[in-house]
Write a protein that holds these residues in place. Structure first.
Motif, PDB file in Angstrom:
ATOM      1  N   ASP A 142     -13.277  -3.324  -0.990  1.00 38.39           N
ATOM      2  CA  ASP A 142     -14.594  -2.707  -1.158  1.00 38.39           C
ATOM      3  C   ASP A 142     -15.028  -2.678  -2.619  1.00 38.39           C
ATOM      4  O   ASP A 142     -16.219  -2.666  -2.927  1.00 38.39           O
ATOM      5  N   ASN A 143     -14.055  -2.638  -3.525  1.00 37.09           N
ATOM      6  CA  ASN A 143     -14.388  -2.639  -4.949  1.00 37.09           C
ATOM      7  C   ASN A 143     -14.900  -3.994  -5.423  1.00 37.09           C
ATOM      8  O   ASN A 143     -15.408  -4.116  -6.538  1.00 37.09           O
ATOM      9  N   PHE A 144     -14.734  -5.009  -4.584  1.00 40.41           N
ATOM     10  CA  PHE A 144     -15.157  -6.363  -4.950  1.00 40.41           C
ATOM     11  C   PHE A 144     -16.204  -6.917  -3.982  1.00 40.41           C
ATOM     12  O   PHE A 144     -16.497  -8.108  -4.000  1.00 40.41           O
ATOM     13  N   ASP A 145     -16.751  -6.042  -3.120  1.00 47.93           N
ATOM     14  CA  ASP A 145     -17.696  -6.496  -2.091  1.00 47.93           C
ATOM     15  C   ASP A 145     -17.091  -7.638  -1.283  1.00 47.93           C
ATOM     16  O   ASP A 145     -17.689  -8.708  -1.118  1.00 47.93           O
ATOM     17  N   MET A 146     -15.880  -7.370  -0.769  1.00 52.29           N
ATOM     18  CA  MET A 146     -15.147  -8.368   0.003  1.00 52.29           C
ATOM     19  C   MET A 146     -14.653  -7.758   1.306  1.00 52.29           C
ATOM     20  O   MET A 146     -14.554  -6.540   1.437  1.00 52.29           O
ATOM     21  N   HIS A 147     -14.340  -8.624   2.259  1.00 50.99           N
ATOM     22  CA  HIS A 147     -13.631  -8.207   3.472  1.00 50.99           C
ATOM     23  C   HIS A 147     -12.576  -9.256   3.779  1.00 50.99           C
ATOM     24  O   HIS A 147     -12.879 -10.445   3.877  1.00 50.99           O
ATOM     25  N   VAL A 148     -11.329  -8.802   3.899  1.00 45.36           N
ATOM     26  CA  VAL A 148     -10.229  -9.726   4.167  1.00 45.36           C
ATOM     27  C   VAL A 148      -9.861  -9.645   5.647  1.00 45.36           C
ATOM     28  O   VAL A 148     -10.057 -10.582   6.403  1.00 45.36           O
ATOM     29  N   TYR A 149      -9.317  -8.504   6.065  1.00 41.42           N
ATOM     30  CA  TYR A 149      -9.126  -8.188   7.481  1.00 41.42           C
ATOM     31  C   TYR A 149      -9.056  -6.678   7.593  1.00 41.42           C
ATOM     32  O   TYR A 149      -8.928  -5.968   6.587  1.00 41.42           O
ATOM     33  N   ASN A 150      -9.150  -6.156   8.800  1.00 38.79           N
ATOM     34  CA  ASN A 150      -9.389  -4.723   8.982  1.00 38.79           C
ATOM     35  C   ASN A 150      -8.340  -3.821   8.339  1.00 38.79           C
ATOM     36  O   ASN A 150      -8.667  -2.785   7.787  1.00 38.79           O
ATOM     37  N   ASP A 151      -7.073  -4.184   8.425  1.00 37.73           N
ATOM     38  CA  ASP A 151      -6.015  -3.323   7.899  1.00 37.73           C
ATOM     39  C   ASP A 151      -5.556  -3.739   6.502  1.00 37.73           C
ATOM     40  O   ASP A 151      -4.525  -3.267   6.027  1.00 37.73           O
ATOM     41  N   PHE A 152      -6.311  -4.599   5.853  1.00 30.80           N
ATOM     42  CA  PHE A 152      -5.843  -5.160   4.586  1.00 30.80           C
ATOM     43  C   PHE A 152      -5.518  -4.078   3.558  1.00 30.80           C
ATOM     44  O   PHE A 152      -4.463  -4.110   2.919  1.00 30.80           O
ATOM     45  N   PHE A 153      -6.417  -3.111   3.389  1.00 26.86           N
ATOM     46  CA  PHE A 153      -6.197  -2.102   2.355  1.00 26.86           C
ATOM     47  C   PHE A 153      -4.930  -1.297   2.632  1.00 26.86           C
ATOM     48  O   PHE A 153      -4.170  -0.969   1.713  1.00 26.86           O
ATOM     49  N   GLY A 154      -4.674  -0.983   3.896  1.00 25.34           N
ATOM     50  CA  GLY A 154      -3.458  -0.255   4.242  1.00 25.34           C
ATOM     51  C   GLY A 154      -2.209  -1.036   3.870  1.00 25.34           C
ATOM     52  O   GLY A 154      -1.274  -0.504   3.263  1.00 25.34           O
ATOM     53  N   TYR A 155      -2.188  -2.321   4.225  1.00 25.88           N
ATOM     54  CA  TYR A 155      -1.036  -3.154   3.877  1.00 25.88           C
ATOM     55  C   TYR A 155      -0.944  -3.362   2.363  1.00 25.88           C
ATOM     56  O   TYR A 155       0.154  -3.490   1.808  1.00 25.88           O
ATOM     57  N   ALA A 156      -2.097  -3.384   1.701  1.00 27.37           N
ATOM     58  CA  ALA A 156      -2.096  -3.552   0.244  1.00 27.37           C
ATOM     59  C   ALA A 156      -1.491  -2.332  -0.444  1.00 27.37           C
ATOM     60  O   ALA A 156      -0.738  -2.463  -1.417  1.00 27.37           O
ATOM     61  N   VAL A 157      -1.811  -1.138   0.064  1.00 25.64           N
ATOM     62  CA  VAL A 157      -1.214   0.076  -0.500  1.00 25.64           C
ATOM     63  C   VAL A 157       0.282   0.101  -0.212  1.00 25.64           C
ATOM     64  O   VAL A 157       1.086   0.512  -1.062  1.00 25.64           O
ATOM     65  N   MET A 158       0.671  -0.357   0.974  1.00 25.99           N
ATOM     66  CA  MET A 158       2.103  -0.446   1.280  1.00 25.99           C
ATOM     67  C   MET A 158       2.809  -1.339   0.269  1.00 25.99           C
ATOM     68  O   MET A 158       3.876  -0.997  -0.251  1.00 25.99           O
ATOM     69  N   GLU A 159       2.224  -2.496  -0.012  1.00 22.44           N
ATOM     70  CA  GLU A 159       2.817  -3.403  -0.995  1.00 22.44           C
ATOM     71  C   GLU A 159       2.955  -2.719  -2.348  1.00 22.44           C
ATOM     72  O   GLU A 159       3.993  -2.812  -3.017  1.00 22.44           O
ATOM     73  N   LEU A 160       1.902  -2.006  -2.742  1.00 20.62           N
ATOM     74  CA  LEU A 160       1.908  -1.341  -4.040  1.00 20.62           C
ATOM     75  C   LEU A 160       3.031  -0.317  -4.140  1.00 20.62           C
ATOM     76  O   LEU A 160       3.797  -0.308  -5.108  1.00 20.62           O
ATOM     77  N   VAL A 161       3.140   0.556  -3.133  1.00 19.11           N
ATOM     78  CA  VAL A 161       4.135   1.627  -3.227  1.00 19.11           C
ATOM     79  C   VAL A 161       5.555   1.123  -3.002  1.00 19.11           C
ATOM     80  O   VAL A 161       6.518   1.772  -3.428  1.00 19.11           O
ATOM     81  N   GLU A 162       5.699  -0.024  -2.343  1.00 16.36           N
ATOM     82  CA  GLU A 162       7.035  -0.613  -2.240  1.00 16.36           C
ATOM     83  C   GLU A 162       7.608  -0.890  -3.627  1.00 16.36           C
ATOM     84  O   GLU A 162       8.825  -0.834  -3.831  1.00 16.36           O
ATOM     85  N   ASN A 163       6.721  -1.164  -4.578  1.00 15.24           N
ATOM     86  CA  ASN A 163       7.176  -1.388  -5.949  1.00 15.24           C
ATOM     87  C   ASN A 163       7.842  -0.149  -6.537  1.00 15.24           C
ATOM     88  O   ASN A 163       8.725  -0.258  -7.389  1.00 15.24           O
ATOM     89  N   LEU A 164       7.421   1.029  -6.092  1.00 17.19           N
ATOM     90  CA  LEU A 164       8.057   2.262  -6.559  1.00 17.19           C
ATOM     91  C   LEU A 164       9.518   2.317  -6.121  1.00 17.19           C
ATOM     92  O   LEU A 164      10.392   2.755  -6.876  1.00 17.19           O
TER      93      LEU A 164
END
Length: 390
Positions: A142-164
């Motif tokens: 949404d910050n880039f006026d884009m749509h990838v797939y419906n759950d993309f942001f959820g999986y993206a946050v998962m990827e991010l926190v896996e780094n922790l």
């Protein structure tokens, strides 16, 4: 590909260069190797991690404490389905309790100057939170006026926190860094710590999450419920592991170097209780945290609402801190199993939109144009941190 969502127009897709300190120190070879191991050659996630490593080079500064200046959460809005007058009264009363948690005049001030403040965090913990906020912003289409797939942001946050989880594991033997990672984790999953940090973080809150979302709800919206459950369990195990490390190093004593144990315990208990409502099987992890507090006479902060006051389980017996070769909670096995469930891959920045090629971004953009200007990508390639929004 699912149909594209209509953009609300509320997210600013522009990016601009962060006003970082002049004469930024060069990245040494050891740091570069560590960055190359985890991140793409060009991405905001890589730059944010690099900046975090630079910020925490000086251990004295990195592990000094600063005040947050507020409770790290936002008072819940009333449920309109309930009696309005009664709800108003309850909401106002809870808001008063939350506002009394801290003095906003102390925001980002040295904790040593405000000994009465309980919401204090190490500079390293706050710096890691800063990196997480930036990593979140560049993973939200949404910050880039884009749509990838419906759950993309959820999986993206998962990827991010896996780094922790990877950060915590790589910091084995460095309890201070592991504690800072737990601080950032506790704050991140509350999310409402953003406003008092805006000046320090230089990120507009509207560029992080949409109004109707929280990070945990974004993750829980993912269809892979089994992996989501395993991920959350890993975070609880991570925290229990660091508590056993503190115990093993006699860091629960009154004059301990760790000044905010009760605060971080409270944040993790709030996280566990909140997510439990989504169906996560915690196996009484909140009771285990409370058991450490009871054993070492630690006052837990942040449980000022009835939903957090009582443990979800019975009293538990804690393992010896030295059990299982100093891994009493089986952290190594939990992380290994999570990696195996993800085909050996955890973390990284594949869902950081700044790591994509222009063609990949154009394909997902509403207007079929690259939402990141070439000049902005040049700044990212030069190691700068890009900010979303105004």
């Amino acid at each position: 590909m699912p149909p594209k969502r209509k953009t609300t127009g509320s997210a600013d897709s522009g990016a601009k260069k962060s006003k970082g300190p002049a004469g930024k120190p060069e990245v040494d070879m050891e740091t570069k190797r560590a960055l190359d191991k985890r991140w793409a050659p060009v991405s905001v996630s890589r730059n944010a991690d690099s900046e975090f490593r630079l910020r925490t080079r000086d251990p004295v500064k990195a592990f000094s404490y600063i005040c947050l200046g507020c409770a790290p959460w936002k008072t819940e809005n009333k449920d309109e389905s309930e009696d309005e007058d009664e709800e108003d009264e309850e909401f106002i009363e809870q808001k008063k309790k939350d506002e009394a948690e801290a003095d906003d005049a102390t925001t980002l001030k040295p904790a040593s100057e405000h000994p009465g403040e309980k919401w204090i965090f190490t500079t390293a913990g706050v710096a890691k939170l800063v990196a997480l906020k930036r990593g979140t912003a560049v993973r939200d289409p949404d910050n880039f006026d884009m749509h990838v797939y419906n759950d993309f942001f959820g999986y993206a946050v998962m990827e991010l926190v896996e780094n922790l989880l990877l950060d915590f594991d790589e910091a084995d033997g460095d309890w201070k860094m592991q504690w800072a990672i737990c601080e950032a984790t506790g704050l991140y999953f509350q999310m409402d710590a953003i406003p008092p940090l805006v000046g320090f973080v230089s990120l507009a809150p509207s560029g992080i999450l949409r109004v109707d979302e929280t990070l945990t709800s974004a993750i829980y919206s993912c269809e892979d419920g089994e992996t989501v459950n395993a991920l959350f369990i890993a975070f609880a195990t991570m925290f229990l592991t660091v508590l056993s490390t503190l115990e093993r190093n006699d860091l629960f004593k009154p004059d301990s170097e760790v000044k905010n144990i009760g605060a971080i315990m409270g944040l993790f208990i709030r996280f566990i209780v909140d997510v439990e409502e989504c169906g996560i099987d915690w196996d009484d992890h909140d009771a285990k945290i409370r058991a450490y507090a009871a054993k070492h006479n630690v006052k837990i902060h942040g449980l000022n609402h009835t939903r957090y006051e009582e443990s979800s389980g019975d009293t538990v017996e804690l393992p010896e801190a030295t059990a299982n070769a100093n891994d009493p909670w089986g952290w190594a096995n939990v992380l290994t199993e999570l990696k195996e469930a993800n085909d050996g891959c955890l973390g990284g920045d594949s869902k950081d939109i700044t790591s994509w090629t222009p063609a990949e971004r154009r394909k997902a953009a509403f207007d079929n144009k690259d939402p990141i200007p070439r000049s902005a990508m040049t700044h990212i390639k030069n190691g700068d941190i890009m900010e979303m929004g105004g």
